[in-house]
Design an enzyme around this catalytic site. Sequence first.
Site, mmCIF file in Angstrom:
data_model
loop_
_atom_site.group_PDB
_atom_site.id
_atom_site.type_symbol
_atom_site.label_atom_id
_atom_site.label_comp_id
_atom_site.label_asym_id
_atom_site.label_seq_id
_atom_site.Cartn_x
_atom_site.Cartn_y
_atom_site.Cartn_z
ATOM 1 N N ALA A 11 1.144 -1.085 4.243
ATOM 2 C CA ALA A 11 1.530 0.335 4.141
ATOM 3 C C ALA A 11 2.991 0.498 3.751
ATOM 4 O O ALA A 11 3.493 1.613 3.694
ATOM 5 C CB ALA A 11 1.246 1.044 5.466
ATOM 6 N N GLY A 14 2.901 0.923 -2.364
ATOM 7 C CA GLY A 14 1.683 1.135 -3.147
ATOM 8 C C GLY A 14 0.623 2.006 -2.495
ATOM 9 O O GLY A 14 0.913 3.081 -1.956
ATOM 10 N N ILE A 15 -0.608 1.513 -2.546
ATOM 11 C CA ILE A 15 -1.781 2.265 -2.083
ATOM 12 C C ILE A 15 -1.690 2.570 -0.580
ATOM 13 O O ILE A 15 -1.991 3.681 -0.140
ATOM 14 C CB ILE A 15 -3.060 1.447 -2.398
ATOM 15 C CG1 ILE A 15 -3.220 1.314 -3.927
ATOM 16 C CG2 ILE A 15 -4.290 2.047 -1.754
ATOM 17 C CD1 ILE A 15 -4.165 0.203 -4.370
ATOM 18 N N TYR A 162 -8.212 -14.785 -6.134
ATOM 19 C CA TYR A 162 -8.192 -13.345 -5.835
ATOM 20 C C TYR A 162 -9.622 -12.772 -5.846
ATOM 21 O O TYR A 162 -10.006 -12.025 -4.939
ATOM 22 C CB TYR A 162 -7.301 -12.627 -6.855
ATOM 23 C CG TYR A 162 -7.133 -11.159 -6.580
ATOM 24 C CD1 TYR A 162 -6.453 -10.721 -5.443
ATOM 25 C CD2 TYR A 162 -7.665 -10.204 -7.441
ATOM 26 C CE1 TYR A 162 -6.308 -9.366 -5.182
ATOM 27 C CE2 TYR A 162 -7.517 -8.845 -7.195
ATOM 28 C CZ TYR A 162 -6.837 -8.435 -6.061
ATOM 29 O OH TYR A 162 -6.684 -7.096 -5.803
#
Length: 287
Positions: A11, A14-15, A162
């Site tokens: 947090a 970004g998102i 990933y």
Amino acid sequence: MTARTVVITGASDGIGAAAARTLAAQGDEVVVVGRSREKTAAVAAGLGPDGRDAAWFTADFARLEDVRDLADLLRDRYPRIDVLANNAGGLMGPRTETVDGHELTFQVNHLAPFLLTTLLLDRLTAGRATVIQTSSVAHRLYSDFDIDDLELRGKYSSELAYGNAKLENILFTRELHRRYHDQGISAAAFHPGVVATGFSQGSKSTLRLLYRTPLKHLIRTPDQGADTLVWLASTPPDGGIEDAGEENGGWRSGGYYAKRKPAALKKGADDPALAAALWDRSSALVR
Ligand SMILES: NC(=O)c1ccc[n+]([C@@H]2O[C@H](COP(=O)([O-])OP(=O)(O)OC[C@H]3O[C@@H](n4cnc5c(N)ncnc54)[C@H](OP(=O)(O)O)[C@@H]3O)[C@@H](O)[C@H]2O)c1
């Protein structure tokens, strides 16, 4: 009414930062978790009730000891957690092992959130929580999952690592649902879209070029990328993935979503035996 406790990892940027801001503005008590102290404190500033700072914690998921310490701090402070968003993660560079001896992408994106979630299970059942995994369409494009080579000792590329880790997010979501939905926990994974964040910029992967192409208009803002996370965090599920019938605009625990809708899975990503095996192997690795 008491505010809900919403813990978001990744947090500090970004998102995750965008989701933290939106959920705090909706009245949730957001707990901001990041890796960098400066960035995490900066996001938490003013996000609490009455413009006070939100609670914030840091942990480097490349150290499982940090994850255990984080879980202890959260357990001490919160008897009940309503939402846990396992959002921290990303694409890494050449194959590296952590101090715990695990391949870095696997640990940061899967093993660390697996450990955090399992250490918080009683707090999550107390909150009848929703547990959200930030996965990716990369699980369809790049994974070549081998349950017997979770550490990618046989073959490695940053994209493969990933893709596998984001597939593991989906398998973990399904198994968390299977094991704990009848105890009140709901789980969902989602793909945020291609989002303009710091994602992949530290790697040499060709994936980072996606963010510099002439197709820039397809790239989403962090707020747009956070939209499905915010929706999952704010809306109770309409049952679980085993329930029959249309979803009617809602979501089902155990499912995988993009743009607030069920999204396509790679073959095998819904294999219950694989999901159970990943849980057992992950438990053994963090014991
Ligand atoms: N951007 C995209 O297009 C896209 C697409 C699909 C999925 N995703 C996923 O979305 C999630 C959020 O990524 P983002 O796009 O918002 O990227 P970002 O801006 O780079 O944010 C990544 C977040 O994860 C944290 N993080 C990274 N490594 C960590 C570690 N070792 N320990 C603890 N925290 C760590 C970062 O913390 P610090 O900043 O404090 O270091 C940061 O808060 C990731 O799981 C990513 O895989 C992104």
